[in-house]
Design a protein around this motif. Structure first.
Motif, PDB file in Angstrom:
ATOM      1  N   TRP A   1     -25.605  -7.750  -3.635  1.00  0.00           N
ATOM      2  CA  TRP A   1     -24.181  -8.062  -3.740  1.00  0.00           C
ATOM      3  C   TRP A   1     -23.551  -8.243  -2.362  1.00  0.00           C
ATOM      4  N   GLY A   2     -24.093  -7.590  -1.360  1.00  0.00           N
ATOM      5  CA  GLY A   2     -23.569  -7.775  -0.015  1.00  0.00           C
ATOM      6  C   GLY A   2     -23.842  -9.155   0.543  1.00  0.00           C
ATOM      7  N   ASN A   3     -24.822  -9.870  -0.032  1.00  0.00           N
ATOM      8  CA  ASN A   3     -25.163 -11.228   0.400  1.00  0.00           C
ATOM      9  C   ASN A   3     -24.662 -12.290  -0.574  1.00  0.00           C
ATOM     10  N   ASP A   4     -23.850 -11.900  -1.534  1.00  0.00           N
ATOM     11  CA  ASP A   4     -23.340 -12.861  -2.505  1.00  0.00           C
ATOM     12  C   ASP A   4     -22.575 -13.964  -1.770  1.00  0.00           C
ATOM     13  N   VAL A   5     -22.893 -15.215  -2.065  1.00  0.00           N
ATOM     14  CA  VAL A   5     -22.329 -16.341  -1.329  1.00  0.00           C
ATOM     15  C   VAL A   5     -20.834 -16.494  -1.581  1.00  0.00           C
ATOM     16  N   PHE A   6     -20.395 -16.286  -2.823  1.00  0.00           N
ATOM     17  CA  PHE A   6     -18.999 -16.567  -3.147  1.00  0.00           C
ATOM     18  C   PHE A   6     -18.060 -15.423  -2.771  1.00  0.00           C
ATOM     19  N   ALA A   7     -18.362 -14.222  -3.220  1.00  0.00           N
ATOM     20  CA  ALA A   7     -17.469 -13.078  -2.978  1.00  0.00           C
ATOM     21  C   ALA A   7     -18.330 -11.854  -2.708  1.00  0.00           C
ATOM     22  N   ALA A   8     -18.712 -11.685  -1.454  1.00  0.00           N
ATOM     23  CA  ALA A   8     -19.674 -10.648  -1.100  1.00  0.00           C
ATOM     24  C   ALA A   8     -19.100  -9.252  -1.314  1.00  0.00           C
ATOM     25  N   GLY A   9     -19.985  -8.323  -1.711  1.00  0.00           N
ATOM     26  CA  GLY A   9     -19.616  -6.913  -1.812  1.00  0.00           C
ATOM     27  C   GLY A   9     -19.606  -6.386  -3.217  1.00  0.00           C
ATOM     28  N   GLY A  10     -19.702  -5.067  -3.307  1.00  0.00           N
ATOM     29  CA  GLY A  10     -19.678  -4.389  -4.584  1.00  0.00           C
ATOM     30  C   GLY A  10     -20.434  -3.071  -4.476  1.00  0.00           C
ATOM     31  N   PRO A  11     -20.267  -2.169  -5.426  1.00  0.00           N
ATOM     32  CA  PRO A  11     -19.548  -2.367  -6.683  1.00  0.00           C
ATOM     33  C   PRO A  11     -18.046  -2.106  -6.589  1.00  0.00           C
ATOM     34  N   ASN A  12     -17.626  -1.260  -5.645  1.00  0.00           N
ATOM     35  CA  ASN A  12     -16.233  -0.836  -5.565  1.00  0.00           C
ATOM     36  C   ASN A  12     -15.786  -0.798  -4.110  1.00  0.00           C
ATOM     37  N   PRO A  13     -14.477  -0.763  -3.872  1.00  0.00           N
ATOM     38  CA  PRO A  13     -14.013  -0.653  -2.494  1.00  0.00           C
ATOM     39  C   PRO A  13     -14.451   0.660  -1.851  1.00  0.00           C
ATOM     40  N   ALA A  14     -14.993   0.543  -0.643  1.00  0.00           N
ATOM     41  CA  ALA A  14     -15.324   1.722   0.152  1.00  0.00           C
ATOM     42  C   ALA A  14     -14.113   1.993   1.044  1.00  0.00           C
ATOM     43  N   VAL A  15     -13.118   2.635   0.472  1.00  0.00           N
ATOM     44  CA  VAL A  15     -11.832   2.819   1.146  1.00  0.00           C
ATOM     45  C   VAL A  15     -11.960   3.897   2.217  1.00  0.00           C
ATOM     46  N   GLY A  16     -11.704   3.522   3.450  1.00  0.00           N
ATOM     47  CA  GLY A  16     -11.863   4.449   4.566  1.00  0.00           C
ATOM     48  C   GLY A  16     -10.668   5.376   4.732  1.00  0.00           C
ATOM     49  N   PRO A  17     -10.771   6.315   5.662  1.00  0.00           N
ATOM     50  CA  PRO A  17      -9.672   7.261   5.907  1.00  0.00           C
ATOM     51  C   PRO A  17      -8.344   6.567   6.201  1.00  0.00           C
ATOM     52  N   LYS A  18      -7.275   7.135   5.671  1.00  0.00           N
ATOM     53  CA  LYS A  18      -5.881   6.741   5.863  1.00  0.00           C
ATOM     54  C   LYS A  18      -5.483   5.470   5.126  1.00  0.00           C
ATOM     55  N   ALA A  19      -6.431   4.778   4.508  1.00  0.00           N
ATOM     56  CA  ALA A  19      -6.085   3.523   3.837  1.00  0.00           C
ATOM     57  C   ALA A  19      -5.319   3.748   2.534  1.00  0.00           C
ATOM     58  N   TRP A  20      -5.660   4.823   1.805  1.00  0.00           N
ATOM     59  CA  TRP A  20      -4.973   5.081   0.538  1.00  0.00           C
ATOM     60  C   TRP A  20      -3.497   5.406   0.773  1.00  0.00           C
ATOM     61  N   THR A  21      -3.236   6.322   1.668  1.00  0.00           N
ATOM     62  CA  THR A  21      -1.846   6.737   1.876  1.00  0.00           C
ATOM     63  C   THR A  21      -1.029   5.664   2.583  1.00  0.00           C
ATOM     64  N   THR A  22      -1.686   4.774   3.319  1.00  0.00           N
ATOM     65  CA  THR A  22      -0.970   3.705   4.008  1.00  0.00           C
ATOM     66  C   THR A  22      -0.708   2.505   3.106  1.00  0.00           C
ATOM     67  N   PHE A  23      -1.734   2.098   2.356  1.00  0.00           N
ATOM     68  CA  PHE A  23      -1.626   0.846   1.607  1.00  0.00           C
ATOM     69  C   PHE A  23      -1.756   0.995   0.093  1.00  0.00           C
ATOM     70  N   GLY A  24      -2.095   2.182  -0.393  1.00  0.00           N
ATOM     71  CA  GLY A  24      -2.272   2.386  -1.831  1.00  0.00           C
ATOM     72  C   GLY A  24      -1.110   1.936  -2.692  1.00  0.00           C
ATOM     73  N   PRO A  25       0.161   2.151  -2.275  1.00  0.00           N
ATOM     74  CA  PRO A  25       1.290   1.748  -3.121  1.00  0.00           C
ATOM     75  C   PRO A  25       1.354   0.247  -3.400  1.00  0.00           C
ATOM     76  N   TYR A  26       0.594  -0.558  -2.641  1.00  0.00           N
ATOM     77  CA  TYR A  26       0.675  -2.014  -2.793  1.00  0.00           C
ATOM     78  C   TYR A  26      -0.517  -2.582  -3.558  1.00  0.00           C
ATOM     79  N   LEU A  27      -1.357  -1.701  -4.083  1.00  0.00           N
ATOM     80  CA  LEU A  27      -2.578  -2.130  -4.754  1.00  0.00           C
ATOM     81  C   LEU A  27      -2.283  -3.013  -5.962  1.00  0.00           C
ATOM     82  N   ARG A  28      -1.254  -2.676  -6.726  1.00  0.00           N
ATOM     83  CA  ARG A  28      -0.937  -3.483  -7.906  1.00  0.00           C
ATOM     84  C   ARG A  28       0.559  -3.778  -8.036  1.00  0.00           C
ATOM     85  N   GLU A  29       1.313  -3.602  -6.956  1.00  0.00           N
ATOM     86  CA  GLU A  29       2.736  -3.905  -6.960  1.00  0.00           C
ATOM     87  C   GLU A  29       2.940  -5.417  -7.044  1.00  0.00           C
ATOM     88  N   PRO A  30       3.613  -5.942  -8.079  1.00  0.00           N
ATOM     89  CA  PRO A  30       3.833  -7.392  -8.182  1.00  0.00           C
ATOM     90  C   PRO A  30       4.621  -7.911  -6.984  1.00  0.00           C
TER      91      PRO A  30
END
Length: 451
Positions: free
Chosen positions: A381-410
């Protein structure tokens, strides 16, 4: 003269994975005109079928847990069936190159005690964590300030405990413990139902597989939408003007009242939005990167390990192979081992070398008969030509509290779906379906209100 004709719809859905198709199905059955645009030449997204020894197998999402009601309802709707994940017999463990058959003494007592200590401590923190708006938790900033690996160090986890949690992290996020925020790990564990459930086959997260493959289920759902699903058309631009939104690919232009984007957060950045998204949405795309996980499938005449009292389940700290399962169609054969591979010791090699490395370790795990494979295939999946990566986001430190509120905000007329955005069973097929239902309900409410 070469400008593609503009098609009209109520809603355009970007992505024909399970989230997008579920949203389209719900809106279509409610009487709304929908169009689904998919960049790949197939539907399914991170659900994908490959073949080994003439048997179709799941290169992507595989298992359905007992409480995955949305997926189970879909299986019932299309008359599909489940097959239990084979689980009879003993497992094999290999740490530090030492192979042991699973038993009460397969690991030193102090090792088991330490793993139990660490898992219990994790679960205690999980129990107090909300899944909705988790950044509002009073200790969110503290828990999100360190990686899971740093927490293990602070807890003085033993070497084998760290290896066990590394395997757990690789299969869930496609990344080692050093790359994943402790807060992300806690929220994900809470979302799926707890550590014990995640590690369990019968009655747990790996209980059942769809007979055939999960892609057959997705294909049946796509078929109900007929020509409203367009594949091989990557979305290049989404433009909002007034109360209309236009979605453009190289081949199609669709004008609609709303759009639902189901691409993972990191892949949202491949689309040019006009007007531009708020800055923190781009921060989300940069920080919510996907991990990389690979699977190999090795086929034999028969599942020989069963005659030796083994389940085909294997756990290892090998640099290439870290987890195996028996996905053989029957005891008569062919015998098929599904092998989870660490992208860091797998993806950079050509197919011959990947096969050599996998088979070599299977011989170590299951004996000399594992050398005589009749077929092999894999998918990185890391070499997928169209949309590389998987299975889930490997969210690093501080990313949730900084950007989490915008994950599904229209954002205006743009709504978001995808398994990552679910508050329940996130990261699973069930979570993908729930996210599609949620986004469809959001848009339907606005359509019905005449907005």
């Amino acid at each position: 003269m070469n400008t593609p004709p503009t098609r009209q719809a109520d809603v355009v859905i970007v992505g024909a994975g399970l989230a997008g198709l579920t949203a389209a199905d719900q809106l279509s059955r409610a009487g709304h005109d929908v169009v689904v645009i998919e960049g790949r030449d197939r539907v399914g997204g991170r659900i994908h079928t490959v073949e080994v020894a003439g048997v179709p197998v799941d290169a992507g999402a595989t298992w359905v847990a007992p409480h995955h009601v949305a997926v189970r309802d879909l299986v019932s709707r299309f008359g599909c069936e489940f097959v239990p994940q084979f689980h009879q017999g003993k497992g094999v463990m290999s740490f530090g190159g030492k192979r042991k058959i699973e038993s009460a003494t397969s690991m030193a007592p102090w090792g088991m005690l330490d793993i139990t200590r660490i898992l219990n401590d994790l679960q205690k923190m999980v129990d107090d964590l909300p899944v909705s708006a988790p950044w509002e938790h009073p200790q969110a900033a503290q828990l999100d300030s360190m990686s899971l690996g740093e927490w293990l160090t602070a807890k003085h986890a033993l070497k084998d405990t760290r290896k066990f949690l590394t395997m757990f992290s690789l299969v869930q996020w496609g990344a080692p413990v050093s790359d994943v925020s402790l807060f992300n790990a806690l929220r994900y564990i809470k979302n799926l139902g707890g550590i014990e459930f995640m590690l369990t086959v019968e009655g747990g997260d790996q209980q059942d597989r769809v007979l055939g493959t999960t892609h057959s289920l997705v294909s049946k759902l796509a078929d109900t939408l007929e020509d409203r699903v367009i594949v091989n058309s990557p979305v290049e631009r989404i433009t909002t003007v007034g109360d209309r939104v236009t979605v453009e690919t190289g081949r199609h232009t669709i004008e609609a009242r709303y759009v639902i984007v189901t691409a993972s957060p990191t892949h949202r950045s491949t689309i040019k939005f006009t007007p531009a998204l708020p800055q923190r949405h781009y921060g989300l795309s940069r920080s919510w990167r996907l991990g990389a996980l690979s699977k190999a499938f090795v086929a034999y005449d028969r599942p020989f390990w069963r005659n030796e009292g083994l389940s085909g389940e294997g756990m290892s700290d090998n640099e290439t192979v870290f987890l195996t399962f028996d996905v053989s169609p029957s005891a008569d054969g062919p015998g098929i081992l599904m092998v989870f591979c660490d992208a860091r010791g797998f993806d950079a090699y050509d197919e011959d070398e990947r096969r050599r490395r996998v088979v070599k370790h299977l011989v170590h795990m299951f004996g000399e008969r594992a050398r005589h494979a009749v077929d092999y295939t894999d998918f990185s999946w890391g070499n997928d030509v169209f949309a590389a990566g998987g299975p889930n986001p490997a969210v690093g430190p501080k990313a949730w509290t900084t950007f989490g509120p915008y994950l599904r905000e229209p954002v205006g007329l743009v709504h978001w779906a995808g398994s990552e955005t679910a508050d329940e069973t996130s990261g699973s097929m069930n979570g993908a379906m729930l996210s599609g239902r949620r986004a469809a309900s959001e848009v339907a409410a606005r359509l019905d209100a005449g907005q």
